[in-house]
Scaffold this motif. Structure first.
Motif, mmCIF file in Angstrom:
data_model
loop_
_atom_site.group_PDB
_atom_site.id
_atom_site.type_symbol
_atom_site.label_atom_id
_atom_site.label_comp_id
_atom_site.label_asym_id
_atom_site.label_seq_id
_atom_site.Cartn_x
_atom_site.Cartn_y
_atom_site.Cartn_z
ATOM 1 N N ILE A 181 -11.906 87.984 -58.259
ATOM 2 C CA ILE A 181 -11.706 89.098 -57.332
ATOM 3 C C ILE A 181 -11.011 88.544 -56.102
ATOM 4 O O ILE A 181 -11.472 87.569 -55.511
ATOM 5 N N MET B 286 -9.426 89.428 -52.318
ATOM 6 C CA MET B 286 -9.392 90.374 -51.206
ATOM 7 C C MET B 286 -8.484 89.834 -50.108
ATOM 8 O O MET B 286 -8.530 88.644 -49.780
ATOM 9 N N LEU C 105 -14.102 97.139 -41.430
ATOM 10 C CA LEU C 105 -13.561 98.158 -42.334
ATOM 11 C C LEU C 105 -13.397 97.597 -43.742
ATOM 12 O O LEU C 105 -12.835 96.515 -43.924
ATOM 13 N N PHE D 29 -13.258 82.095 -49.804
ATOM 14 C CA PHE D 29 -14.498 82.089 -50.584
ATOM 15 C C PHE D 29 -15.034 80.674 -50.722
ATOM 16 O O PHE D 29 -14.308 79.744 -51.064
ATOM 17 N N SER E 168 -11.016 93.685 -41.417
ATOM 18 C CA SER E 168 -10.859 94.666 -42.489
ATOM 19 C C SER E 168 -10.598 93.897 -43.770
ATOM 20 O O SER E 168 -10.170 92.742 -43.735
ATOM 21 N N ARG E 169 -10.912 94.528 -44.885
ATOM 22 C CA ARG E 169 -10.690 93.869 -46.170
ATOM 23 C C ARG E 169 -10.269 94.919 -47.191
ATOM 24 O O ARG E 169 -10.702 96.071 -47.113
ATOM 25 N N ARG E 170 -9.416 94.520 -48.097
ATOM 26 C CA ARG E 170 -8.975 95.403 -49.185
ATOM 27 C C ARG E 170 -8.618 94.519 -50.372
ATOM 28 O O ARG E 170 -8.324 93.335 -50.210
ATOM 29 N N HIS E 171 -8.650 95.108 -51.533
ATOM 30 C CA HIS E 171 -8.277 94.328 -52.724
ATOM 31 C C HIS E 171 -6.823 93.886 -52.612
ATOM 32 O O HIS E 171 -5.961 94.658 -52.200
ATOM 33 N N LEU F 269 -11.514 98.793 -47.070
ATOM 34 C CA LEU F 269 -10.516 99.805 -47.407
ATOM 35 C C LEU F 269 -10.348 99.933 -48.919
ATOM 36 O O LEU F 269 -10.136 98.936 -49.611
ATOM 37 N N LYS G 141 -7.869 89.934 -46.167
ATOM 38 C CA LYS G 141 -8.668 90.266 -44.982
ATOM 39 C C LYS G 141 -7.852 90.073 -43.720
ATOM 40 O O LYS G 141 -7.031 89.169 -43.635
ATOM 41 N N ARG G 142 -8.110 90.923 -42.761
ATOM 42 C CA ARG G 142 -7.511 90.788 -41.423
ATOM 43 C C ARG G 142 -8.645 90.661 -40.413
ATOM 44 O O ARG G 142 -9.685 91.301 -40.568
ATOM 45 N N THR H 131 -6.767 86.226 -44.033
ATOM 46 C CA THR H 131 -7.127 85.262 -45.058
ATOM 47 C C THR H 131 -7.072 85.956 -46.414
ATOM 48 O O THR H 131 -7.144 87.181 -46.503
ATOM 49 N N LYS H 132 -6.930 85.134 -47.442
ATOM 50 C CA LYS H 132 -7.096 85.656 -48.803
ATOM 51 C C LYS H 132 -8.378 85.061 -49.343
ATOM 52 O O LYS H 132 -8.564 83.839 -49.335
ATOM 53 N N TRP H 133 -9.265 85.944 -49.807
ATOM 54 C CA TRP H 133 -10.585 85.538 -50.278
ATOM 55 C C TRP H 133 -10.599 85.729 -51.790
ATOM 56 O O TRP H 133 -10.354 86.841 -52.274
ATOM 57 N N VAL H 134 -10.812 84.661 -52.522
ATOM 58 C CA VAL H 134 -10.728 84.732 -53.985
ATOM 59 C C VAL H 134 -12.034 84.244 -54.585
ATOM 60 O O VAL H 134 -12.388 83.067 -54.479
ATOM 61 N N LYS H 135 -12.763 85.146 -55.195
ATOM 62 C CA LYS H 135 -14.076 84.805 -55.749
ATOM 63 C C LYS H 135 -13.991 84.699 -57.266
ATOM 64 O O LYS H 135 -13.663 85.674 -57.945
ATOM 65 N N PRO H 136 -14.303 83.516 -57.806
ATOM 66 C CA PRO H 136 -14.251 83.344 -59.264
ATOM 67 C C PRO H 136 -15.239 84.284 -59.964
ATOM 68 O O PRO H 136 -16.309 84.582 -59.420
#
Lengths: 558, 558
Positions: B187, B189, A504, A28, B551-554, A506, B191-192, B175-180
């Motif tokens: 949040i 997420m 995707l 981010f 792809s992305r997921r929480h 998910l 991601k692959r 990656t890990k996406w971290v939104k303040p």
């Protein structure tokens, strides 16, 4: 090159470096805050009256060649904008732009990138005004018009600049090449490498996201040295006209011909896009819009590299869920936001006809559909919030489509008009949700642009995946949502995503939505299915916008 | 993925890293020595008899689906090869290849690149044999067939692999996406990102450089996950058949379906290229050949990304020189090498009709032309050397063209047949040089493929530059040579090079020739003029051969 231009680069160098880091690790990041509260309160408050002061008069830009005035925008909120814009003679404009290429090319990568970053920075500062223009052309709600039309669009522009910078930085300006010759002296050559633009770049903007979908092509082309003609949608000229004005001001301050970014507005009755697209000088075309026109460009404008984002059948597959309420709330937002007029809004929602498993037990197909309808109703029960989220329908065609589609399935949730408290003639309609069987493929496998979606009864999740694969392979998709509590099925979704080249999402059940993508991290579209032949943004989006021309000569000294 | 495949990557990792460094700083480098002396003497000596042992029998490859045998190659040195090759049924082959995509895609970047590097390494080892095949299909002389068909072709293949590696390495696997979220929890997420190939890649090979022009597309596509169909020229099948065999062996050893690289030979009477190029499964096409067919591909195969190297009017402009003898000797080599059948051989040589200044005083236009003719004569006076340098004319059409062109101007040097000591039926002809006036544009501004060039009398160097600009803008060029002792004119040449997007070689008078380009340093063609829409190799050559599917997921935990 002027000192001013170099200063622009220096001023934004850190932002550029951070952007390059962001596109590399895809975490981010943004320099353009999406919260309206972080912008000066005065600017936010003054934006509506600033917008009103633009109405019913000409909007002046630096224009080249003989011009006529065109206009005719009508706010989806129910009033005519009455703004006119100069329409340059395309041939004269192209000739002038070609004359301006050399200075822009020779200015070099740092200067061009510095100018782009300065334009973006100034666009960011006027985000509240841009938001008004986006709202009253696209019909987006005020919050979305601010975020998607302002900072999120700027993010995508900056992302394109970062990719362009990265691509150009790979090419050394000079090198010494020394080839050993055994016992003899080596051969030494001095080489120079020049970044040379392709030619004129045409960016064909759309009516629903006039800035978001325009900035990537605009900035990717400009940074790599190509003059850019923006051809706005006749219904959404103002946002790109404001953008063009900022670009021209910055170009002029930096010592360049402002015509390097020019607006060529046209009208529905006398469209110019085809003639511009086929001009031999036009070597790059960025297009967002219908499949028919995108395909026409790809087949006919073969003198140019075409980057086309068209439409597809965005898909959600529900296999099993923990909390049905959370996922239907999440989907209700996606179906409602901007009345489904995003190129990312789901249209086809596949659910096994035997129902699904949830943490609270089995739920029948009909109950899943009903839960979704209920979630949308609940979400839109507050009319003010509904109007803000739904925005207005950009065109009468979209409004008409709701009526045309009612008969395509069994109505789960009917669309209804809503009355806006401030704009009584606003074209606001809630989503229509239809229930169909998998066999009614003709209903759900055509794009139904607007607030229209289908809950599709399938034999089972394997069948859902098979149908989605077939439809997306043929028609494309920009988004794919999957819901399952089973990791084996999750991997099947992942495989499907790769097979149909669609990103995707998910098990989204919170504050992230399938129809939203985050710049610097999420690739918007992949370019690998019929919905788009390019991704916003990646290397391929910039790499073919310039060529490298080298020279070599024998070194005078080793 | 097998252990064997990973070992291939590990074995060649250092070569890969060096290649990436080389394409970045563009200095001299190669892992494949061009001197035949560095290859095992036994292998070099055994090559002709190994080649003979292949004649007059089928050449076996891993072939898929029902096949028929095709063949009919005739050596330009005057004998039939008598080799037949299996022609797979294209539809069955494409279906099989599509079935093999998934394993190749999922093997990942390291494995695919490792397999490519192992193929190149093994091709390098059989360079002496490849040289025989190249010589007796293209007509290249033995030394050139070795260098251009062997190590230089492998260089270009490796260069493509290095670009592909660099492009794919930019995409993180996860990656890990971290939104303040202000006061709330951010949040997060997970991601692959997956590298996903475009589809089937078609490489249409040519008869003059069957390996050099094939390897870039072959390896760029294969490394990025696309199965490759090689469609050889009916007159030059053996070099790519040998290449395909090596590729299939390595693929099989690494645990993959050998059909991932497949040969589809055809015949002049029953060509398959158009049908293959229009197949919806074919998403990438690499083509080297005529303008007519290249343009047809670009206009018609719009479902695919087409990388086309066609033809142009390669240009030399002589303004002034120090040592006329040195530069005519340099040009004599360029005009003679492979009888002008290189896509880089100069055709149009512009000289002021008032003559030029040299260190030894003024030289008239006629004397410049005569000096060039004399240099070619002198260079080819030893018949053995002449035969080695000229090679043989690949086709009867090229031979016929010499006669057709004699009347286009005043003959400065006539073409003559030469007799080869070993191959009495070899089609060997020396260069034809014609003198024309600038007004005879029809003569020199059409491509005259083969040993045919024009010395063109212009008003002055400014006129030469203007003519070159006009002709190259319309017809394209792959090379541009300039000769001047004046730095101001040198900068005018540099500007011309940028305007027509053609690489400039300035004042070559020694061991470097305008028609030769060095892998890892010189970009071959720019892609920016009508002679080619792509450059070998750069980022743009690889970036659109794959897409990124994410792809992305929480996140389950922050």
């Amino acid at each position: 090159m002027t000192q001013a231009a170099q200063q622009m680069f220096d001023r934004h160098r850190e932002t550029l470096d951070q952007a390059v880091t962001a596109i590399t690790n895809r975490s981010f990041w943004t320099p353009y805050p999406e919260s309206m509260r972080t912008y000066p309160e005065d600017a936010v408050k003054a934006a509506p009256s600033k917008f009103e002061s633009l109405l019913n008069q000409p909007f002046a830009l630096h224009a080249t060649g003989s011009t006529q005035q065109v206009g005719g925008e009508v706010s989806p909120y129910g009033f005519e904008l009455g703004i006119t814009y100069e329409q340059p003679n395309p041939q004269e404009l192209i000739a002038t732009m070609q004359g301006a290429i050399r200075d822009w090319r020779d200015a070099g990568t740092e200067v061009r990138v510095g100018v782009c970053l300065e334009i973006l920075s100034r666009l960011n500062a006027i985000s509240p005004e841009i938001a008004q223009a986006v709202m009253h052309t696209s019909g987006q709600g005020p919050m979305m018009a601010f975020q998607a039309g302002g900072p999120h669009a700027q993010d995508r522009g900056l992302e394109a600049v970062a990719y362009a910078w990265q691509a150009m930085a790979q090419i050394p300006a000079t090198t010494k090449w020394v080839k050993p010759q055994g016992k003899h002296d080596p051969i030494a050559m001095d080489k120079r490498f020049h970044i040379v633009p392709r030619g004129i770049s045409l960016v064909v903007a759309c009516s629903t996201f006039p800035t978001w979908n325009t900035y990537p092509g605009l900035f990717a082309s400009l940074a790599t040295g190509n003059p850019v003609i923006i051809k706005p949608h006749p219904g959404a000229i103002l946002p790109v006209a404001m953008t063009t004005r900022v670009a021209q001001q910055v170009l002029e301050e930096a010592g360049f011909d402002p015509c390097l970014v020019s607006l060529v507005p046209d009208t529905v009755d006398a469209p110019l896009t085809k003639a511009l697209a086929l001009d031999p000088a036009v070597k790059l075309i960025d297009f967002t819009g219908s499949n028919a026109f995108g395909d026409w460009l790809i087949k006919n404008a073969t003198q140019a590299q075409v980057f086309a984002e068209k439409a597809g059948i965005n898909t959600v597959i529900i296999d099993s869920v923990d909390n049905l309420k959370a996922i239907t709330a999440n989907l209700a937002f996606s179906l409602s936001l901007y009345s489904g007029q995003m190129c990312t809004t789901p249209q086809a929602i596949y659910v096994p006809r035997s129902g699904i498993e949830t943490a609270d037990g089995h739920v029948s197909f009909d109950d899943v559909a009903a839960a979704l309808a209920k979630a949308v109703q609940a979400f839109l029960s507050d009319n003010d919030r509904a109007c803000t989220v739904l925005g207005a329908l950009q065109s009468r065609e979209t409004q008409a489509r709701i009526d045309e589609c009612r008969g395509l399935g069994e109505i789960v949730l009917d669309s209804e008009p809503r009355a806006h408290t401030q704009f009584s003639n606003a074209r606001i309609h809630t989503p229509l949700i239809l229930k169909v069987d998998a066999e009614q493929k003709a209903a759900y496998s055509e794009e139904r642009f607007g607030p229209i979606s289908f809950v599709i009864a399938t034999e089972n999740t394997a069948h859902s995946i098979e149908l989605a694969r077939d439809v997306i392979r043929e028609k494309g998709a920009i988004t794919l949502g999957g819901y399952t509590t089973d990791e084996v099925v999750a991997e099947q979704f992942e495989e499907l995503a790769m097979e149909v080249a669609t990103p995707l999402s998910l098990n989204l059940d919170g504050g992230i939505f399938v129809n939203q993508s985050a710049a610097f991290s999420d690739f918007h579209a992949t370019g690998g299915n019929p919905a788009a032949n390019a991704s916003l943004c990646n290397q391929a989006f910039v790499a073919s916008r310039f060529v490298v021309v080298q020279s070599r000569r024998h070194s005078q000294s080793n």
